[in-house]
Design an enzyme around this catalytic site. Structure first.
Site, short mmCIF file in Angstrom:
data_model
loop_
_atom_site.label_atom_id
_atom_site.label_comp_id
_atom_site.label_asym_id
_atom_site.label_seq_id
_atom_site.Cartn_x
_atom_site.Cartn_y
_atom_site.Cartn_z
N LYS A 162 1.31 -1.01 -0.07
CA LYS A 162 0.39 0.55 0.08
C LYS A 162 0.59 1.54 -0.48
O LYS A 162 0.33 1.72 -0.03
CB LYS A 162 -0.88 -0.18 1.38
CG LYS A 162 -2.09 -1.11 1.64
CD LYS A 162 -3.06 -0.80 1.56
CE LYS A 162 -4.03 -1.99 1.83
NZ LYS A 162 -3.40 -3.54 1.29
N GLU A 199 -2.42 6.28 7.71
CA GLU A 199 -3.15 7.61 6.04
C GLU A 199 -4.09 8.80 7.00
O GLU A 199 -5.18 7.72 7.97
CB GLU A 199 -3.47 7.81 4.88
CG GLU A 199 -4.50 6.69 4.82
CD GLU A 199 -4.65 5.64 3.60
OE1 GLU A 199 -3.71 5.87 3.55
OE2 GLU A 199 -5.89 5.29 3.30
N ASN A 215 -14.63 -2.69 8.82
CA ASN A 215 -13.91 -2.76 7.71
C ASN A 215 -13.91 -3.43 7.10
O ASN A 215 -13.06 -3.75 6.06
CB ASN A 215 -12.51 -1.98 7.84
CG ASN A 215 -12.15 -1.26 8.82
OD1 ASN A 215 -12.34 0.07 8.49
ND2 ASN A 215 -11.59 -1.25 9.39
N GLU A 262 -7.05 2.06 -2.55
CA GLU A 262 -6.44 0.74 -2.62
C GLU A 262 -6.52 0.03 -3.86
O GLU A 262 -7.61 0.13 -4.42
CB GLU A 262 -5.82 -0.36 -1.40
CG GLU A 262 -7.17 -0.88 -1.18
CD GLU A 262 -7.22 -2.41 0.00
OE1 GLU A 262 -6.34 -1.58 0.52
OE2 GLU A 262 -7.96 -2.72 0.11
#
Length: 717
Positions: free
Chosen positions: A166, A250, A285, A338
């Site tokens: 990533k 991030e 998630n 991603e």
């Protein structure tokens, strides 16, 4: 069009009977098809187009079955791999050959490269399809296959490396002019550095596994303490799931949509974007409900996202099916999240609206064939919705894993325009070792309203017994007013259910309907018990067969109900309202179609006993009732009640799993909210905390042990 592009639906679909003639005429095509009143959907499989003689699927469950189905249509022999506990799995039975690659733990079987390479040599497979998860994005596995002259059904090692990492993928995305999320472009070394970086970026931040996916190794942190905890858990999950504990950090975009673009590219510099999938309904998630297309995107935004996705694919010379994921804010600004260099779990909904069998396209590309279609050939026809049906308890954090054996299992394939991708059958075990997904339930319609209506009907007709499942949550999501109008984000579940999911909240009319259905079922059974070989039994007591006065307990309420019978119809009076309930009253059937004053309902009677206890799945949610005669209800007041267990001084496991760590010992003082132990279930680590401050009296578990749901872990004084 570059080729005869008819819409494929790669799954098992139930067809309206009026179209059987059209289906019989299509003898050369797959039986996976959808026929509507206007359009015939099917896949073209050219028997003269040579690909591979034998293909090994380095995966299990529904995705292995999915790949095998397309291989059969293409005339390719298949090899399944399996762990010892999967020896009787559906994918093993479907394949032409099967090889055991080790014991149950994934690290010793489905992630065991040496054993899988040996299976490839033994069976002389020419190609390997990795499915999703496991080794699907492992560059070392792809490299080893290439060194042995075996074709990897996916991109080359360069693309896997570039997009699977990533950190590197974000840098490449920037260079390809793809919108990216602000963050730290490097590997986070330790918890202290994670805190420093998080402060520089500004809270909240997302801590995620560099080599990860599927929601594993991912944590949101709002302060320094959560950053340290998130770093620890994310690195452990990443190491366990991917064999790589590197993390990145991030900026966390609050309240976004999760929208992804399906791309397809070949080895001849051709690349397409196959429209989008809306994947915003998530828990931990991980996606729960997906649909295609998205209600949110306009043609201009869709095109911009598609073009950026293709630009990224071309930048890494990508060749296969892949997915570029974006976060989209309320102003339709989108940011690269991603790229998954594999077949995505939710690929069926793209197949439904575009007409491409993505597994077939991946195999063709891997063999070196150019794409058969141009961008202008890719349509959006109709609407598709996918629900991920899990063996999970939705009342615990929107879904904690459940294990068990499927004692009864019946897919809703009698409902039209329904596809079910599954890898289980009646008698299959859902274990702690693998993902708890039961199936992917997909419905298709000419528009969104029709697709959602089909999904509601399919969920009501889905029979799953032996494990706890999440159908109640799925059904509530798709009928919720916010979802129906397309007002969704990744925070949908916590926003709509801030106190956790509680099941369907019955309206007054729905409550009366449930009471009427339950008492009708009860009386149908009573009447049946008075029959012997179709003739009335000789009763020792005189019975009033015309009217019954019953007392029904539902939740905290007790209701007086009067029931009378006329053939297959029961007249039920509840709270002064009379309802007429009609059905065939087949008490042996897992499904019952019941009509209440003209309104049709599909219900499931899950259990009933001689004490009057009955469990009914109604509108997706399971309700427990107790039905007694008037006399029995009066006498029950004198029965002693069982004392409720004080759970503040004990900690029980909320799910089956493995104990990863125990942080306390007898005699330790703990504070409220302090971590006591960590349980890992289906590759997700869960921190168990103390409900109150106190002194540890006893510890009933240790690291490495397997525990079941409800097992006692810790006692406090």
């Amino acid at each position: 069009m570059a080729a005869s592009l008819r819409q494929v639906v790669a799954g098992t679909w139930r067809q309206p009977e009026r179209h059987l003639l059209a289906l019989q005429c299509a003898t050369r095509h797959s039986r996976w098809c959808l026929i509507t009143s206007r359009t015939f959907y099917t896949a073209e499989y050219d028997p003269n187009e040579k690909t591979f003689e034998k293909l090994l699927i380095a995966n299990r469950g529904e995705i292995a079955c999915r790949v095998i189905k397309t291989c059969k249509k293409m005339g390719i022999k298949t090899v399944a791999i399996h762990s010892d506990v999967d020896s009787s799995a559906v994918h093993v039975k479907m394949a032409d050959e099967a090889v055991c690659v080790g014991p149950a733990p994934t690290s010793k079987s489905y992630l065991n490269m040496d054993a899988i390479m040996e299976a490839i040599k033994k069976t002389r497979a020419q190609a390997v399809h990795p499915g999703y998860g496991f080794l699907s994005e492992n560059k070392e596995f792809a490299r080893r296959l290439a060194s042995e002259g075996v074709t990897f059904i996916g991109p080359d090692t360069h693309a896997i490396q570039a997009m699977g990492d990533k950190i590197e993928s974000k840098l490449l995305a920037k260079n390809a002019k793809v919108n990216t999320i602000p963050g730290f472009d490097g590997v986070v070394k330790d918890a202290d550095e994670a805190v420093r970086i998080a402060r520089e970026i500004g809270y909240p931040v997302m801590i995620k596994a560099s080599a990860g996916g599927g929601g594993k190794g991912m944590r949101i942190a709002w302060d320094d303490e959560e950053t340290r905890e998130g770093f620890r858990f994310s690195s452990q999950e990443a190491a366990s799931s991917f064999g790589d504990d590197r993390l990145l950090i991030e900026k966390f975009i609050d309240n976004p949509r999760h929208i992804e673009i399906q791309v397809l590219a070949d080895k001849h510099d051709n690349a397409l974007w196959l429209n989008e999938r809306e994947c915003s309904i998530q828990r931990r998630n991980q996606k729960v409900v997906e649909e295609a297309p998205s209600t949110f995107l306009d043609p201009e935004t869709r095109r911009a996202m598609g073009e950026q996705a293709v630009a990224l694919a071309k930048a890494v010379k990508y060749s296969s099916a892949g997915t570029v994921e974006f976060l989209v804010d309320t102003k339709k600004n989108f940011y690269f999240l991603e790229m998954n260099t594999r077949l995505q779990v939710e690929h069926p909904i793209t197949e439904c609206i575009t007409g491409l069998d993505l597994v077939q396209e991946m195999i063709r590309v891997a063999k070196g064939y150019p794409l058969r279609h141009k961008q202008a050939d890719i349509p959006i026809n109709g609407w598709a919705v996918e629900c991920r049906v899990y063996a999970e308890d939705p009342y615990k954090s929107f879904g904690l894993p459940s294990i068990g054996r499927l004692s009864q299992y019946q897919e809703p394939l009698h409902v039209s325009n329904v596809r079910v991708d599954s890898g289980i059958q009646e008698g299959s075990d859902i274990s702690i070792y693998y993902d708890p997904m039961i199936s992917k339930l997909i419905t298709y319609g000419s528009d969104r309203a029709e697709a959602l209506q089909r999904m509601e009907e399919a969920l009501d007709n889905y029979v799953i017994r032996g494990v706890t499942h999440n159908i109640a949550l799925l059904r509530e999501v798709i009928i919720h007013p916010r979802f129906v109008r397309g007002d969704v984000s990744t925070k949908f579940l916590p926003d709509v259910y801030p106190d956790g999911f509680k099941g369907h909240k019955l309206t007054d009319l729905e409550k009366r309907e449930l009471l009427a259905i339950a008492t009708s079922l009860y009386m149908a059974e009573q009447l049946r018990s008075q029959q012997f070989l179709g003739s009335p039994r000789i009763s020792l007591a005189k019975l009033d067969l015309n009217n019954w006065e019953l007392s029904v307990q539902l939740g905290d309420g007790t209701y007086s109900v009067t029931v009378s019978n006329n053939g297959s119809t029961f007249s039920v009076e509840v709270d002064g309202m009379k309802l007429n309930v009609t059905s065939e009253w087949n008490l042996a059937s897992p499904l019952s179609s019941v009509t209440i004053d003209g309104t049709q309902r599909t219900i499931q009677c899950l259990s009933r006993d001689a004490a009057g206890n009955i469990s009914i799945q109604f509108l997706g949610t399971v309700y427990k009732l107790r039905i007694l005669t008037k006399l029995a209800a009066e006498l029950s007041k004198y029965m002693p009640e069982k004392a409720v267990e004080d759970t503040t001084s004990i900690l029980r496991s909320p799910m089956p799993g493995a104990v990863v760590a125990v942080s306390v010992k007898p005699g330790d003082l703990v504070s409220e909210g302090q971590e006591i132990c960590v349980i890992e279930a289906m590759k997700m680590q869960n921190s168990m905390i103390a409900a109150k401050a106190g002194k540890v009296k006893a510890v009933h578990c240790k690291a490495g042990e397997t525990v079941g749901e409800g097992d006692l872990l810790i006692e406090l004084e």
